[in-house]
Design a protein around this motif. Sequence first.
Motif, PDB file in Angstrom:
ATOM      1  N   TYR A   1      -6.582  -1.859 -11.604  1.00  0.00           N
ATOM      2  CA  TYR A   1      -6.908  -1.035 -10.445  1.00  0.00           C
ATOM      3  C   TYR A   1      -6.110  -1.482  -9.228  1.00  0.00           C
ATOM      4  O   TYR A   1      -5.618  -2.617  -9.170  1.00  0.00           O
ATOM      5  CB  TYR A   1      -8.402  -1.092 -10.108  1.00  0.00           C
ATOM      6  N   VAL A   2      -6.003  -0.578  -8.284  1.00  0.00           N
ATOM      7  CA  VAL A   2      -5.579  -0.886  -6.926  1.00  0.00           C
ATOM      8  C   VAL A   2      -6.535  -0.128  -6.024  1.00  0.00           C
ATOM      9  O   VAL A   2      -6.947   0.986  -6.335  1.00  0.00           O
ATOM     10  CB  VAL A   2      -4.115  -0.484  -6.618  1.00  0.00           C
ATOM     11  N   ALA A   3      -6.898  -0.750  -4.925  1.00  0.00           N
ATOM     12  CA  ALA A   3      -7.826  -0.117  -3.994  1.00  0.00           C
ATOM     13  C   ALA A   3      -7.525  -0.620  -2.589  1.00  0.00           C
ATOM     14  O   ALA A   3      -7.276  -1.811  -2.393  1.00  0.00           O
ATOM     15  CB  ALA A   3      -9.273  -0.430  -4.364  1.00  0.00           C
ATOM     16  N   GLU A   4      -7.547   0.316  -1.648  1.00  0.00           N
ATOM     17  CA  GLU A   4      -7.290  -0.031  -0.248  1.00  0.00           C
ATOM     18  C   GLU A   4      -8.212   0.765   0.655  1.00  0.00           C
ATOM     19  O   GLU A   4      -8.626   1.877   0.314  1.00  0.00           O
ATOM     20  CB  GLU A   4      -5.836   0.279   0.128  1.00  0.00           C
ATOM     21  N   MET A   5      -8.487   0.170   1.800  1.00  0.00           N
ATOM     22  CA  MET A   5      -9.246   0.830   2.846  1.00  0.00           C
ATOM     23  C   MET A   5      -8.769   0.269   4.187  1.00  0.00           C
ATOM     24  O   MET A   5      -8.136  -0.777   4.220  1.00  0.00           O
ATOM     25  CB  MET A   5     -10.749   0.617   2.652  1.00  0.00           C
TER      26      MET A   5
ATOM     27  N   VAL B   1       1.168   4.273 -17.230  1.00  0.00           N
ATOM     28  CA  VAL B   1       1.565   4.364 -15.830  1.00  0.00           C
ATOM     29  C   VAL B   1       0.976   3.161 -15.112  1.00  0.00           C
ATOM     30  O   VAL B   1      -0.168   2.781 -15.356  1.00  0.00           O
ATOM     31  CB  VAL B   1       1.030   5.672 -15.192  1.00  0.00           C
ATOM     32  N   GLU B   2       1.729   2.569 -14.235  1.00  0.00           N
ATOM     33  CA  GLU B   2       1.220   1.473 -13.418  1.00  0.00           C
ATOM     34  C   GLU B   2       0.394   2.051 -12.273  1.00  0.00           C
ATOM     35  O   GLU B   2       0.866   2.957 -11.569  1.00  0.00           O
ATOM     36  CB  GLU B   2       2.370   0.630 -12.855  1.00  0.00           C
ATOM     37  N   VAL B   3      -0.807   1.532 -12.077  1.00  0.00           N
ATOM     38  CA  VAL B   3      -1.648   2.029 -10.985  1.00  0.00           C
ATOM     39  C   VAL B   3      -0.988   1.788  -9.631  1.00  0.00           C
ATOM     40  O   VAL B   3      -1.135   2.591  -8.706  1.00  0.00           O
ATOM     41  CB  VAL B   3      -3.079   1.442 -11.034  1.00  0.00           C
ATOM     42  N   SER B   4      -0.211   0.727  -9.526  1.00  0.00           N
ATOM     43  CA  SER B   4       0.488   0.449  -8.274  1.00  0.00           C
ATOM     44  C   SER B   4       1.548   1.510  -7.974  1.00  0.00           C
ATOM     45  O   SER B   4       1.813   1.825  -6.812  1.00  0.00           O
ATOM     46  CB  SER B   4       1.122  -0.942  -8.296  1.00  0.00           C
ATOM     47  N   ASP B   5       2.143   2.091  -9.018  1.00  0.00           N
ATOM     48  CA  ASP B   5       3.116   3.168  -8.818  1.00  0.00           C
ATOM     49  C   ASP B   5       2.430   4.422  -8.283  1.00  0.00           C
ATOM     50  O   ASP B   5       2.974   5.124  -7.429  1.00  0.00           O
ATOM     51  CB  ASP B   5       3.847   3.496 -10.118  1.00  0.00           C
ATOM     52  N   ILE B   6       1.236   4.692  -8.788  1.00  0.00           N
ATOM     53  CA  ILE B   6       0.480   5.851  -8.293  1.00  0.00           C
ATOM     54  C   ILE B   6       0.129   5.641  -6.829  1.00  0.00           C
ATOM     55  O   ILE B   6       0.309   6.540  -6.000  1.00  0.00           O
ATOM     56  CB  ILE B   6      -0.780   6.090  -9.140  1.00  0.00           C
TER      57      ILE B   6
END
Length: 175
Positions: free
Chosen positions: A73-77, A31-36
């Motif tokens: 990874y993908v991470a946002e704040m 699974v692509e982390v960006s899809d999640i």
Amino acid sequence: MKRFLVQGIAFVMFVLALAGCARGNSGQAEVEVSDILAKIREAYGENYLPDTEVDEAMLGQLFNLDMSLVEAYVAEMPMISNHPDRVVVIKAKEGKGSEVEEQLTAARKILVEDSFQYPANMPKVQSSQVVRNGDYVAFLLVGAINENLDASEEDQLAFAQEETQKAVDAFESFF
């Protein structure tokens, strides 16, 4: 001869179909982390507050995370610091999901117990979750802002838990 050839071809197609349905060596779908992340964003619509990508150095620092365990990874704040929201989705290196989960859980514990938060943010922080499926791990501190200023502490916590559950459901829908 024709019948034998047809049966042979059917058998090969059956085996290939099974192989196509099989999951990788770890038994887990890729699974692509960006899809999640996209599915999590979709679950909140305009109530999704994180708007700034978190780079690798900051991610390691914010969560005391050993980045050598991370494959993707993908991470946002949010750019606005008075919102505690953070969404981190990690694909750990094969077999390292539990280690990443431990590190994110430790970071969550520090956030809940030791850090100063605006009182209005405490229910959201307390409702944050770390979820894992195999080598996919997510830290989910996200949700709409409760506009009901007269809500009891229990109602505020219940609201925040319902909001967090949207992200949990989005994450889990991939597995």
